[in-house]
Scaffold this motif. Structure first.
Motif, PDB file in Angstrom:
ATOM      1  N   VAL A 188       0.839  -1.206   0.000  1.00  5.30           N
ATOM      2  CA  VAL A 188       0.000   0.000   0.000  1.00  5.30           C
ATOM      3  C   VAL A 188       0.870   1.250   0.000  1.00  5.30           C
ATOM      4  N   ALA A 189       1.908   1.265   0.837  1.00  4.29           N
ATOM      5  CA  ALA A 189       2.808   2.418   0.884  1.00  4.29           C
ATOM      6  C   ALA A 189       3.524   2.616  -0.450  1.00  4.29           C
ATOM      7  N   ALA A 190       3.937   1.513  -1.064  1.00  9.94           N
ATOM      8  CA  ALA A 190       4.621   1.609  -2.356  1.00  9.94           C
ATOM      9  C   ALA A 190       3.679   2.143  -3.430  1.00  9.94           C
ATOM     10  N   ALA A 191       2.414   1.703  -3.407  1.00  9.20           N
ATOM     11  CA  ALA A 191       1.438   2.197  -4.379  1.00  9.20           C
ATOM     12  C   ALA A 191       1.191   3.693  -4.189  1.00  9.20           C
ATOM     13  N   ALA A 192       1.101   4.135  -2.939  1.00  7.36           N
ATOM     14  CA  ALA A 192       0.902   5.561  -2.666  1.00  7.36           C
ATOM     15  C   ALA A 192       2.089   6.370  -3.152  1.00  7.36           C
ATOM     16  N   ASP A 193       3.298   5.875  -2.906  1.00  9.79           N
ATOM     17  CA  ASP A 193       4.497   6.579  -3.362  1.00  9.79           C
ATOM     18  C   ASP A 193       4.553   6.644  -4.882  1.00  9.79           C
ATOM     19  N   ALA A 194       4.160   5.554  -5.545  1.00 12.85           N
ATOM     20  CA  ALA A 194       4.179   5.518  -7.011  1.00 12.85           C
ATOM     21  C   ALA A 194       3.169   6.501  -7.585  1.00 12.85           C
ATOM     22  N   LEU A 195       1.979   6.567  -6.967  1.00 13.06           N
ATOM     23  CA  LEU A 195       0.957   7.498  -7.428  1.00 13.06           C
ATOM     24  C   LEU A 195       1.438   8.932  -7.264  1.00 13.06           C
ATOM     25  N   ASP A 196       2.056   9.232  -6.129  1.00 14.51           N
ATOM     26  CA  ASP A 196       2.586  10.580  -5.887  1.00 14.51           C
ATOM     27  C   ASP A 196       3.651  10.928  -6.914  1.00 14.51           C
ATOM     28  N   ALA A 197       4.559   9.991  -7.169  1.00 14.53           N
ATOM     29  CA  ALA A 197       5.626  10.251  -8.130  1.00 14.53           C
ATOM     30  C   ALA A 197       5.088  10.439  -9.539  1.00 14.53           C
ATOM     31  N   ALA A 198       4.115   9.632  -9.926  1.00 12.27           N
ATOM     32  CA  ALA A 198       3.511   9.759 -11.256  1.00 12.27           C
ATOM     33  C   ALA A 198       2.812  11.102 -11.405  1.00 12.27           C
ATOM     34  N   ALA A 199       2.127  11.558 -10.362  1.00 11.92           N
ATOM     35  CA  ALA A 199       1.453  12.856 -10.416  1.00 11.92           C
ATOM     36  C   ALA A 199       2.462  13.968 -10.553  1.00 11.92           C
ATOM     37  N   ALA A 200       3.589  13.854  -9.847  1.00 16.76           N
ATOM     38  CA  ALA A 200       4.617  14.889  -9.920  1.00 16.76           C
ATOM     39  C   ALA A 200       5.205  14.993 -11.323  1.00 16.76           C
ATOM     40  N   VAL A 201       5.381  13.854 -11.981  1.00 17.06           N
ATOM     41  CA  VAL A 201       5.933  13.849 -13.338  1.00 17.06           C
ATOM     42  C   VAL A 201       4.961  14.504 -14.309  1.00 17.06           C
ATOM     43  N   ARG A 202       3.649  14.277 -14.131  1.00 17.11           N
ATOM     44  CA  ARG A 202       2.646  14.802 -15.056  1.00 17.11           C
ATOM     45  C   ARG A 202       2.281  16.261 -14.780  1.00 17.11           C
ATOM     46  N   ALA A 203       2.638  16.760 -13.588  1.00 13.82           N
ATOM     47  CA  ALA A 203       2.249  18.119 -13.195  1.00 13.82           C
ATOM     48  C   ALA A 203       2.922  19.168 -14.064  1.00 13.82           C
TER      49      ALA A 203
END
Length: 203
Positions: A188-203
């Motif tokens: 769960v923590a890894a999925a949250a971190d991946a989602l955060d990182a993906a959002a940062a790349v697309r921002a």
């Protein structure tokens, strides 16, 4: 929410607003007419709180942070928004802001005594915009029954995520990262971190 806001407003009024009013009084004494009261912004925040009790999920929120429930349906995982963004795209929020003396222009909210514009109609902080209750710290509250056992997970995130993901794409992203079965806390923590990182790349 409102107790936090009340404490914040007391500090703002005693420190910042009091100094502004002293300067206005000095200006009026020197020039013979009052200066407009324009209070500086000091920042604010959205907030979303989630509580799971028994088979019910309760969400309370202000602003445009969001809670999305992922549900298992017919072999797929789909998203269901449990919150709505508090912003100028909701007519009831616009009417309330304008009735309190605010001005709504497109995506922006202005308050008579506040410098600057905001894009939310409820928040914590933002004292100058809360004068006359143009903005509110009063949360909306929603409860969702989870007794059907179709809930997979919940995403709670601020507007930084939702500017680059809609509900469905965020749910699909996390579902793909978690895979089938009951995930571990590490997954769960890894999925949250991946989602955060993906959002940062697309921002």
């Amino acid at each position: 929410f409102e107790a936090f806001q009340a404490r914040h407003e007391g500090k703002y009024d005693a420190q910042i607003a009091a100094e502004v009013d002293e300067r206005r009084a000095a200006f009026e004494a020197e020039h013979g007419f009052p200066a407009p009261r324009s209070l500086p912004p000091e920042g604010g925040s959205t907030a979303t709180v989630v509580a799971l009790r028994g088979g019910a999920l309760t969400v309370a929120w202000v602003g445009d942070s969001r809670c999305v429930l992922a549900l298992r349906r017919d072999g797929a995982v789909v998203g269901e928004a449990l919150t709505r963004d508090h912003g100028p795209d909701h007519e009831d929020e616009v009417r309330r802001c304008e009735a309190a003396g605010g001005v709504v222009d497109g995506r922006y909210v202005a308050a008579p005594q506040a410098e600057g514009l905001l894009q939310v109609t409820r928040s914590l902080g933002d004292r100058a915009h809360h004068i006359d209750r143009v903005l509110l710290a009063t949360p909306e509250v929603a409860t969702r029954d989870l007794s059907a056992a179709d809930a997979a997970f919940v995403i709670v995130a601020s507007d930084g995520l939702w500017h680059v993901h809609d509900d469905a794409s965020a749910v699909a992203f996390v579902s793909d990262k978690l895979g089938a079965g009951v995930p571990s806390a590490a997954a769960v923590a890894a999925a949250a971190d991946a989602l955060d990182a993906a959002a940062a790349v697309r921002a």
